[in-house]
Write an enzyme that holds these catalytic residues in place. Structure first.
Site, PDB file in Angstrom:
ATOM      1  N   HIS A 124      70.142  23.013  48.648  1.00 28.41           N
ATOM      2  CA  HIS A 124      70.252  23.739  49.918  1.00 28.41           C
ATOM      3  C   HIS A 124      71.551  23.404  50.633  1.00 28.41           C
ATOM      4  O   HIS A 124      72.267  24.293  51.111  1.00 28.41           O
ATOM      5  CB  HIS A 124      69.087  23.431  50.852  1.00 28.41           C
ATOM      6  CG  HIS A 124      69.369  23.829  52.269  1.00 28.41           C
ATOM      7  ND1 HIS A 124      69.310  25.138  52.720  1.00 28.41           N
ATOM      8  CD2 HIS A 124      69.809  23.104  53.329  1.00 28.41           C
ATOM      9  CE1 HIS A 124      69.670  25.190  53.995  1.00 28.41           C
ATOM     10  NE2 HIS A 124      69.976  23.977  54.396  1.00 28.41           N
TER      11      HIS A 124
ATOM     12  N   ASP B 169      87.086  19.176  50.560  1.00 22.76           N
ATOM     13  CA  ASP B 169      86.127  18.455  49.728  1.00 22.76           C
ATOM     14  C   ASP B 169      85.427  17.425  50.603  1.00 22.76           C
ATOM     15  O   ASP B 169      86.022  16.930  51.566  1.00 22.76           O
ATOM     16  CB  ASP B 169      86.817  17.712  48.576  1.00 22.76           C
ATOM     17  CG  ASP B 169      87.364  16.360  48.995  1.00 22.76           C
ATOM     18  OD1 ASP B 169      88.478  16.329  49.562  1.00 22.76           O
ATOM     19  OD2 ASP B 169      86.660  15.349  48.807  1.00 22.76           O
TER      20      ASP B 169
ATOM     21  N   ASP C 288      91.140  13.492  41.615  1.00 21.08           N
ATOM     22  CA  ASP C 288      91.989  12.749  42.535  1.00 21.08           C
ATOM     23  C   ASP C 288      92.805  11.746  41.734  1.00 21.08           C
ATOM     24  O   ASP C 288      92.594  11.572  40.541  1.00 21.08           O
ATOM     25  CB  ASP C 288      91.144  12.065  43.606  1.00 21.08           C
ATOM     26  CG  ASP C 288      90.181  11.046  43.007  1.00 21.08           C
ATOM     27  OD1 ASP C 288      89.515  10.354  43.767  1.00 21.08           O
ATOM     28  OD2 ASP C 288      90.100  10.966  41.757  1.00 21.08           O
TER      29      ASP C 288
ATOM     30  N   CYS D 125      68.620  31.066  55.991  1.00 21.62           N
ATOM     31  CA  CYS D 125      69.247  30.732  54.716  1.00 21.62           C
ATOM     32  C   CYS D 125      68.562  31.455  53.563  1.00 21.62           C
ATOM     33  O   CYS D 125      67.334  31.512  53.513  1.00 21.62           O
ATOM     34  CB  CYS D 125      69.174  29.212  54.483  1.00 21.62           C
ATOM     35  SG  CYS D 125      69.920  28.678  52.932  1.00 21.62           S
TER      36      CYS D 125
ATOM     37  N   CYS E 220      68.797  30.647  50.320  1.00 19.65           N
ATOM     38  CA  CYS E 220      68.740  29.861  49.092  1.00 19.65           C
ATOM     39  C   CYS E 220      67.312  29.717  48.588  1.00 19.65           C
ATOM     40  O   CYS E 220      66.359  29.913  49.342  1.00 19.65           O
ATOM     41  CB  CYS E 220      69.384  28.482  49.276  1.00 19.65           C
ATOM     42  SG  CYS E 220      68.301  27.218  49.972  1.00 19.65           S
TER      43      CYS E 220
ATOM     44  N   CYS F 152      64.983  27.415  50.750  1.00 20.01           N
ATOM     45  CA  CYS F 152      64.499  27.964  52.012  1.00 20.01           C
ATOM     46  C   CYS F 152      63.585  29.160  51.804  1.00 20.01           C
ATOM     47  O   CYS F 152      62.719  29.444  52.624  1.00 20.01           O
ATOM     48  CB  CYS F 152      65.681  28.321  52.911  1.00 20.01           C
ATOM     49  SG  CYS F 152      66.586  26.837  53.427  1.00 20.01           S
TER      50      CYS F 152
END
Lengths: 348, 433
Positions: free
Chosen positions: A314, A246, A91, A284, A286, A289
Site C-alpha cells: 500500500h 528515493d 549508489d 486508494c 490498491c 485498500c
C-alpha cells in the site's frame, strides 16, 4: 551518455518528462523505492511492476558484501540476477565503505563495483557531510566531491550503458553549492543529484538549497534529490523543478505498522484500529485498500510477515501513484499560501 | 457443500469431488488444504495466490484461534477488566487495561460479522475455508490443561482455553464453508483413562457445537481415540450416527509411529459411512499422506510446506509417475536428498537454474537458485514467499499424481513405489558416505 531526457510538459519550474534509460523509458517526476539487497522487502518484481515502479535503488555496499559484485557480474548483472526488467540505480557505496577501506581506494572501487552490478544509473562517490554541521569541513567536502568526480569518470568502464550522475554538495551554503554545481555541469554528466539533504536540516533551509540547485542545473538533464522522502517534500521539490526521488521511509514505516494516507500517517498498531472496519484509505485503489479493513491489518502488523507485505504494498502504491497527479487538495491549498505553485502536479 | 466419491482403488483409497458454495469449480480429492495464518497464507500474498494451480489451491485451512482475543470484551476507559491477550514479542500478559496500548489482537466476532465473515475479511471470495481449532503450526493441542469446560491450545499468545460456546461464537461470525467440532486431542502416549475421557468429551462437545450450529457451513464431526484401536472405533461409531456432513479425524501426528498408524486410521474409517468426506490434520509428510489416502481420507491439512519453507528447503522429488528409478544416482555433497534441496547450501551460490526444471510455478518461471540462495543469506522475506509458492505448487502436484493413480486403479503400486524410491535414495546415501 546512455540516456535521453525529454521534457514533455511544464508549468513554471515544474516539469513532466520522459527519461529513457537502457532498460526502461520512465516518466518523471518519479519515486524510486529502495531495494537495498537486491529486493524490495516482501514484494515480488511482478507486484512492483504492477504498482508502477519504474526504477529501483540498490545499495552497492550491501551487494558488494553479499553476494559480491563479481558474482552478480558473472550471473549477468543485477537486472538478470533479481529478474527486474525495468531500471536500476545504485549508489556509490561510499558512505558505508568509508569505515572499512582505505580512502584512496574507495573512489575507483565504488565505480568498479557499480560497473559489475550493471545499473542504468550509477552515482559518483561524494564526500557527504550533514547539513547540521558548520565550518570548513563543508567546503573541504565540496571540493573533494569535485575531485572525486573526475576519478569516477576516469574509472567508469561502461559509459555507453550506464549513466554516471554527479552529486552536488556544499551544505546549506549557497556559495559552496554554486561552485559545486558549476563544477559538475562543466563535466557534462548525463544527470545530477542534489545530495547532503534529508538529514535533519530545517525545511526552510532544505527547500532553498533545492531551489538554488534546480535553477542552476541544466534544463535538459534529470535532477535527483537524494533521500527525499516525505510526500509533501516530493511535491515541493517537484514544483521547484526536480525529477527523481528515493527514500526508505515508505517501506520501513510499513514494517512498523504505519500506513501512508492523504491526511498523513495511520498507525495500524494502535488499539483504536482493533474493530475499525474502514479501509486504510478509502480513496486508494490498491489491492490492500480494496480488500482489507484496518481491523484485519491491525491483527497482522508486527506479528505476521503478511502484515509487512500488505502495508509495504500500500505505501509504495501511494508513493508511486501520487506524484503523477493525485495531490490532495489540502496540499494544493497549503502550497498556495506558501507561495509555491504546484498546479502542474495537481490532477486537472 | 456437496461431496461424491468417483473412483476407488485398492479397496479404500478414493478419488472424489467436493463442491463448496464459494468456489466456482469443484475440487477433486484427495486434496491438500493450504495452511493459513489468520486466513491468508503465511507468506504468499493474496494477489500471488492466483498463480497457483486452480481449483486445486482453492481450499484453505483456518484456525479461529489465530484471531486471538476475539471473544473478549473491550476495555472502555480502563475501568472494565477484560481478558485480553497482549502480545509482546513471544510473551503474553493477561488483564492489561491500558486504554491506548498498542496491541495486535484480532477483531471481535461482532466486527467480523459486520465485515461479513471470513471470506470478506480476507478478500478471498472464491476460496473455500475449512475451520479447525487445531493448526499443526501454531495452535497445538495442550491436553494437560484441557478440562471438562474446554480444550486447551498453545498459541503464540500463550495458552488458551476454548469452550464450545466461545468456539461456536467464532464459527458463527466467521462463516467458514466447513468446520470441525471442538475436540479433545491427546498424544499417543496418553493413558487409557485419559484417552477414554477424551472420546467422551469430544462427543459431548460435538453435540454442543451442533446445537449452536449456524445455518450454512458444513459440520465435520470430530473423531479422536489416541492410539487405542477400541477407542478409535467407539468414537467413530458414535460420531457416525450424528447429523454431520463429514468427519474430522483428530489426534494424529501427536506421537504415533508410522507402523501403528494404518491400523488406527482404519479403525476410524472402517466405521464411517462411505459417502461423507473425511478430513485429517497432522499427516504432513508425503509418506504420511499416502497412509491417510490408503485408509480412505479425502482432505489433508499439512504443516510440511511451512516447515520446509522456513528451513530454506525446496521440494524437488519427481512428480512424473513414469520416471524410472535412477539406480546409478550419485550422491553429491550438495544439500540434497533428491526429495528436496537446501537452498542455503553454498553450492547454489552461482546456480542460475530454477529449482525444478519445467516447473511452471511463479518462482521457477522467474527466479534462480542463486537468487534465492542470496535472499536466504541476507534474511530477506522474499525468500520465504518464493519458497512457499514453489513448495505449495509442488505438493499440489503430488496430490494430483495421487488422484491420477487412484483413477487408474493403481494406487497401491503408486504408494509402494513412492515409498520405496525414497528409501532407496536414503540407502544409497548411507552406502556412499
Amino acid at each position: 551518455m546512455a540516456l535521453r531526457f525529454e521534457v514533455l510538459g511544464r508549468f513554471n519550474r515544474a516539469r513532466a518528462a520522459q527519461l529513457t534509460l537502457p532498460h526502461f523509458a520512465c516518466q518523471t517526476p518519479l519515486f524510486m523505492p529502495v531495494g537495498t539487497q537486491g529486493t524490495i522487502k516482501g514484494l515480488t518484481t511482478d507486484q512492483l511492476e504492477e504498482i508502477g515502479c519504474q526504477i529501483i535503488l540498490g545499495n552497492t555496499y550491501h551487494l558488494a558484501l553479499r553476494p559480491t559484485s563479481e558474482l552478480i557480474d558473472e550471473l549477468g548483472g543485477l537486472h538478470k540476477f533479481m529478474n527486474w526488467p525495468r531500471a536500476l540505480l545504485t549508489d556509490s557505496g561510499g558512505f558505508q565503505m568509508v569505515s572499512l577501506l582505505h580512502l584512496a581506494d574507495i573512489t575507483e572501487k565504488g565505480v568498479t563495483f557499480q560497473n559489475r552490478i550493471g545499473a542504468d544509473i550509477i552515482m559518483a562517490l561524494d564526500d557527504v557531510v550533514r547539513t547540521t554541521i558548520t565550518g570548513p569541513r563543508i567546503e573541504e567536502a565540496m571540493y573533494r566531491t569535485l575531485r572525486w568526480v573526475d576519478r569516477c569518470i576516469a574509472a567508469h568502464k561502461r559509459p555507453h550503458e550506464q549513466n554516471l550522475f554527479g552529486i552536488v554538495q556544499g551544505g546549506l551554503d549557497p556559495v559552496l553549492r554554486d561552485i559545486c554545481v558549476r563544477g559538475l555541469v562543466d563535466r557534462n554528466l548525463p544527470g545530477y543529484a542534489i545530495g547532503g539533504l534529508a538529514g535533519g536540516e530545517d525545511k526552510d533551509s532544505f527547500w532553498r538549497v533545492v531551489a538554488q540547485c534546480t535553477a542552476a542545473l541544466p534544463e535538459d538533464k534529470p535532477r535527483y534529490v537524494m533521500g527525499v522522502g516525505y510526500p509533501l517534500d516530493i511535491v515541493v521539490c517537484s514544483a521547484l523543478g526536480a525529477d527523481m526521488y528515493d527514500c526508505v521511509y515508505p517501506t520501513r514505516t510499513a514494517r512498523f505498522g504505519t500506513a501512508l494516507v492523504p491526511e498523513g500517517v495511520l498507525k495500524l498498531k494502535h488499539n483504536a484500529m482493533v474493530n475499525d472496519t474502514r479501509p486504510i484509505d478509502p480513496t486508494c485503489a490498491c489491492m490492500v485498500c480494496k480488500n482489507y479493513t484496518r481491523a484485519y491489518i491491525h491483527c497482522l502488523v508486527t506479528k505476521d510477515a503478511m502484515g509487512s507485505q500488505l502495508l509495504s504494498y500500500h505505501n509504495l502504491y501511494y508513493m508511486l501513484q501520487f506524484p503523477k497527479g493525485d495531490v490532495p487538495e489540502w496540499v494544493c491549498n497549503a502550497m498556495d499560501v506558501a507561495g509555491i505553485d504546484i498546479s502542474s502536479c495537481c490532477s486537472s | 457443500m456437496k461431496f461424491a466419491v468417483k473412483a476407488l482403488s485398492s479397496g479404500k483409497a478414493r478419488a472424489g469431488v467436493v463442491h463448496l458454495g464459494s468456489c466456482p469449480s469443484s475440487i477433486e480429492t484427495p486434496c491438500l488444504l493450504l495452511s493459513t495464518r489468520k486466513g491468508l497464507p503465511i507468506f504468499i500474498s493474496p494477489d500471488l495466490l492466483s498463480s497457483l494451480p486452480s481449483p486445486d489451491s482453492n481450499l484453505l485451512q483456518f484456525s479461529p484461534l489465530h484471531l486471538e482475543g476475539a471473544s473478549s470484551t473491550l476495555v472502555s476507559s480502563g475501568r472494565e477488566v477484560s481478558k485480553r491477550c497482549v502480545n509482546i514479542g513471544q510473551e503474553a500478559r493477561w488483564g492489561d487495561t491500558t486504554p491506548n496500548f498498542d496491541s495486535s489482537e484480532g477483531p471481535s466476532p461482532k466486527t467480523i460479522s459486520s465485515i461479513g465473515g471470513l471470506h470478506q475479511m480476507v478478500g478471498l471470495h472464491e476460496y473455500g475455508f475449512a475451520a479447525v481449532a487445531r493448526d499443526s503450526i501454531q495452535c497445538l493441542p495442550e491436553c494437560g490443561s484441557t478440562n471438562k469446560t474446554g480444550a486447551s491450545f498453545e498459541t503464540p499468545c500463550g495458552r488458551r482455553l476454548i469452550k464450545p460456546v466461545e468456539y461456536m461464537e467464532m464459527i458463527t461470525s466467521m462463516k467458514p464453508n466447513l468446520w470441525a467440532t471442538l475436540a479433545d486431542e491427546v498424544p499417543a502416549w496418553a493413558n487409557n483413562k485419559r484417552n477414554k475421557t477424551s472420546v467422551d468429551r469430544t462427543v459431548k462437545w460435538l453435540d454442543e457445537c451442533i446445537a449452536r450450529s449456524p445455518a450454512g457451513g458444513a459440520v465435520f464431526g470430530s473423531i479422536v481415540g489416541g492410539s487405542n484401536i477400541e477407542e478409535r472405533k467407539r468414537c467413530a461409531q458414535e460420531v457416525a450416527v450424528r447429523n454431520v456432513s463429514g468427519y474430522w479425524i483428530g489426534g494424529f501426528g501427536l506421537g504415533e509411529s508410522m507402523e501403528e498408524r494404518p491400523s488406527l486410521l482404519n479403525a476410524v474409517t472402517d466405521n464411517l459411512p462411505k459417502d461423507w468426506p473425511r478430513m485429517i490434520c497432522g499427516l504432513g509428510l508425503p509418506e504420511e499422506v499416502l497412509q491417510g489416502v490408503a485408509a480412505g481420507v479425502d482432505l489433508f491439512d499439512s504443516a510440511y510446506i511451512y516447515h520446509l519453507t522456513i528451513g530454506g528447503f525446496a521440494l524437488t522429488f519427481p512428480l512424473d509417475r513414469t520416471e524410472k528409478i535412477d539406480y546409478n544416482y550419485q550422491l553429491s555433497d550438495q544439500g540434497s536428498d533428491r526429495t528436496k534441496i537446501n537452498l542455503r547450501a553454498t553450492v547454489y551460490r552461482k546456480d542460475a537454474t530454477p529449482i525444478v526444471e519445467d516447473c511452471c510455478c511463479y518462482t521457477c518461471q522467474n527466479h534462480t537458485k542463486a537468487y534465492i540462495n542470496h535472499l536466504l543469506n541476507v534474511h530477506e522475506m522474499l525468500a520465504q514467499i518464493l519458497l512457499e509458492i514453489h513448495n505449495t505448487h509442488h505438493y499440489l502436484g503430488f496430490f494430483r499424481s495421487i488422484r491420477e493413480a487412484i483413477k487408474e486403479g493403481c494406487f497401491e503400486q503408486f504408494q509402494k513405489k513412492f515409498v520405496q524410491s525414497r528409501r532407496e535414495h536414503l540407502a544409497a546415501d548411507v552406502v556412499s558416505v
